[in-house]
Scaffold this motif. Structure first.
Motif, short mmCIF file in Angstrom:
data_model
loop_
_atom_site.label_atom_id
_atom_site.label_comp_id
_atom_site.label_asym_id
_atom_site.label_seq_id
_atom_site.Cartn_x
_atom_site.Cartn_y
_atom_site.Cartn_z
N PHE A 62 0.80 -1.22 0.00
CA PHE A 62 0.00 0.00 0.00
C PHE A 62 0.84 1.27 0.00
CE2 PHE A 62 -2.24 3.29 2.58
CZ PHE A 62 -3.27 3.57 1.68
N TRP A 63 1.88 1.32 0.83
CA TRP A 63 2.64 2.56 0.98
C TRP A 63 3.20 3.12 -0.32
CZ3 TRP A 63 3.51 6.13 4.80
CH2 TRP A 63 2.96 5.86 6.04
N PRO A 64 3.90 2.32 -1.16
CA PRO A 64 4.41 2.88 -2.42
C PRO A 64 3.31 3.37 -3.35
CG PRO A 64 5.45 0.78 -1.92
CD PRO A 64 4.32 0.93 -0.97
N ILE A 65 2.19 2.62 -3.41
CA ILE A 65 1.09 3.04 -4.28
C ILE A 65 0.47 4.32 -3.75
CG2 ILE A 65 -1.09 2.38 -5.35
CD1 ILE A 65 -0.35 -0.52 -5.00
N PHE A 66 0.36 4.43 -2.43
CA PHE A 66 -0.21 5.64 -1.84
C PHE A 66 0.70 6.85 -2.12
CE2 PHE A 66 -1.03 8.62 1.65
CZ PHE A 66 -2.40 8.77 1.51
N CYS A 67 2.01 6.64 -2.08
CA CYS A 67 2.95 7.72 -2.43
C CYS A 67 2.76 8.14 -3.88
CB CYS A 67 4.38 7.26 -2.19
SG CYS A 67 4.82 7.10 -0.44
N LEU A 68 2.48 7.14 -4.75
CA LEU A 68 2.21 7.44 -6.15
C LEU A 68 0.94 8.27 -6.28
CD1 LEU A 68 2.93 7.03 -9.14
CD2 LEU A 68 1.62 4.88 -9.07
N VAL A 69 -0.07 7.97 -5.47
CA VAL A 69 -1.31 8.75 -5.45
C VAL A 69 -0.99 10.21 -5.13
CG1 VAL A 69 -3.51 9.13 -4.26
CG2 VAL A 69 -2.78 6.80 -4.79
N GLY A 70 -0.14 10.43 -4.11
CA GLY A 70 0.26 11.78 -3.75
C GLY A 70 1.00 12.49 -4.86
N ALA A 71 1.88 11.75 -5.54
CA ALA A 71 2.65 12.34 -6.65
C ALA A 71 1.74 12.74 -7.79
CB ALA A 71 3.70 11.34 -7.13
N VAL A 72 0.77 11.90 -8.11
CA VAL A 72 -0.19 12.19 -9.17
C VAL A 72 -0.98 13.46 -8.84
CG1 VAL A 72 -2.35 11.39 -10.23
CG2 VAL A 72 -0.39 9.83 -10.02
N LYS A 73 -1.35 13.59 -7.57
CA LYS A 73 -2.09 14.78 -7.13
C LYS A 73 -1.23 16.03 -7.23
CE LYS A 73 -5.69 16.66 -4.96
NZ LYS A 73 -7.06 16.67 -5.53
N LEU A 74 0.01 15.96 -6.74
CA LEU A 74 0.91 17.12 -6.74
C LEU A 74 1.28 17.56 -8.15
CD1 LEU A 74 3.29 16.21 -3.77
CD2 LEU A 74 1.59 18.07 -3.83
N LEU A 75 1.42 16.59 -9.05
CA LEU A 75 1.83 16.90 -10.42
C LEU A 75 0.68 17.36 -11.30
CD1 LEU A 75 4.37 13.97 -11.01
CD2 LEU A 75 4.91 16.39 -10.66
N GLY A 76 -0.52 17.38 -10.74
CA GLY A 76 -1.66 17.94 -11.46
C GLY A 76 -2.23 17.08 -12.56
N PHE A 77 -2.12 15.77 -12.42
CA PHE A 77 -2.70 14.87 -13.42
C PHE A 77 -4.23 15.01 -13.39
CE2 PHE A 77 1.46 13.03 -13.27
CZ PHE A 77 1.64 12.41 -14.51
N PRO A 78 -4.90 14.63 -14.48
CA PRO A 78 -6.37 14.71 -14.51
C PRO A 78 -7.01 13.90 -13.37
CG PRO A 78 -5.50 14.30 -16.71
CD PRO A 78 -4.33 14.18 -15.76
#
Length: 269
Positions: free
Chosen positions: A22-38
């Protein structure tokens, strides 16, 4: 021919691996949010993170049940006939809690729009998104496996409290991204854990009454869905949820229909 060695502590291994995934995927969720993906990309990645428990269970499956197939296990969890009476009672409890919270929020805050969603299209999308990013991805591992496994050693009530605690702790990374700090974060965490553990008890009771994984999926779905519909302070919403779901859990413990929360319940693997 080599034989697969069974895990000595399957539930502990499952919980640990679930968090490791879960932790790495959750970090990816945060990165997607910060980078402004759709928003759609964000929703897909977030949905993927919710399936970490299923991924963990699938990886460990042959070490837990060496003689079974994963597909057959899943099929067995969904083949028992659903009892309409169980579904009706579950929905009645959750719909009642929803309307009580709506009234409490309306009386306290007097918001112009009590619901967060105003169109049927958005409501449908929100319902499906919640189903994919929660119940469908989590219940096979937490209830279909872990609860069942602990019930071999503990009463369903104790097993549900243990699973509820660790299921709640699995959400800790989400707590840290709410933006709450200090006393608000403490309140949020306490109300969240109380809600989760109470819901876990309710799930165990009705799952043991009707041994089909659809039952905890329904409970989980409407727990998430209803609280997200109400327009109000999140800490207050969690407090109302915690109180009302706790009362429902206590009532079930006292009634204990067919002794489903005290005695050891035989559930097929």
């Amino acid at each position: 021919m080599s034989r697969t060695k069974k895990l000595k502590r399957p539930v502990a291994s499952f919980i640990l691996l679930t968090n490791v995934i879960f932790w790495p995927i959750f970090c990816l969720v945060g990165a997607v949010k910060l980078l402004g993906f759709p928003t759609l990309v964000f929703d897909v990645v977030r949905c993927l993170s919710a399936w970490s428990s299923t991924f963990a269970f699938a990886i460990l499956f042959k070490k837990i049940y060496p003689t079974q197939s994963f597909a057959h296990f899943v099929k067995k969890k969904l083949t028992n006939k659903l009892h309409l009476s169980v579904i009706v009672v579950v929905l009645a409890i959750q719909v009642s809690i929803f309307f009580m919270i709506v009234l409490l929020v309306w009386n306290k805050e007097g918001v112009d729009s009590i619901l967060t969603i105003s169109s049927w299209g958005m409501l449908s999308y929100y319902f499906i998104k919640n189903l994919l990013s929660g119940p469908l991805g989590e219940e096979l591992g937490w209830r279909g496996f872990a609860l069942l496994e602990l019930q071999k050693k503990y009463s369903p009530l104790i097993a549900s409290i243990i699973i509820g605690f660790w299921w709640g702790m699995w959400h800790v990374p989400i707590w840290l991204t709410t933006g709450f700090m200090g006393i608000d974060l403490i309140k949020y965490s306490l109300f969240f854990m109380l809600s989760i553990i109470s819901t876990s008890i309710i799930m165990a009771a009705f799952y043991n009454l009707n041994q089909n994984l659809i039952i905890p999926i329904i409970i989980h779905q409407f727990f998430n869905f209803f609280i997200g519909l109400i327009n109000g302070n999140l800490v207050d919403l969690l407090m109302y949820n915690a109180i009302l779901y706790s009362l429902a859990a206590i009532l079930l413990i006292l009634i204990n229909p067919k002794n489903v929360l005290y005695k050891t319940v035989s559930m097929n693997n």
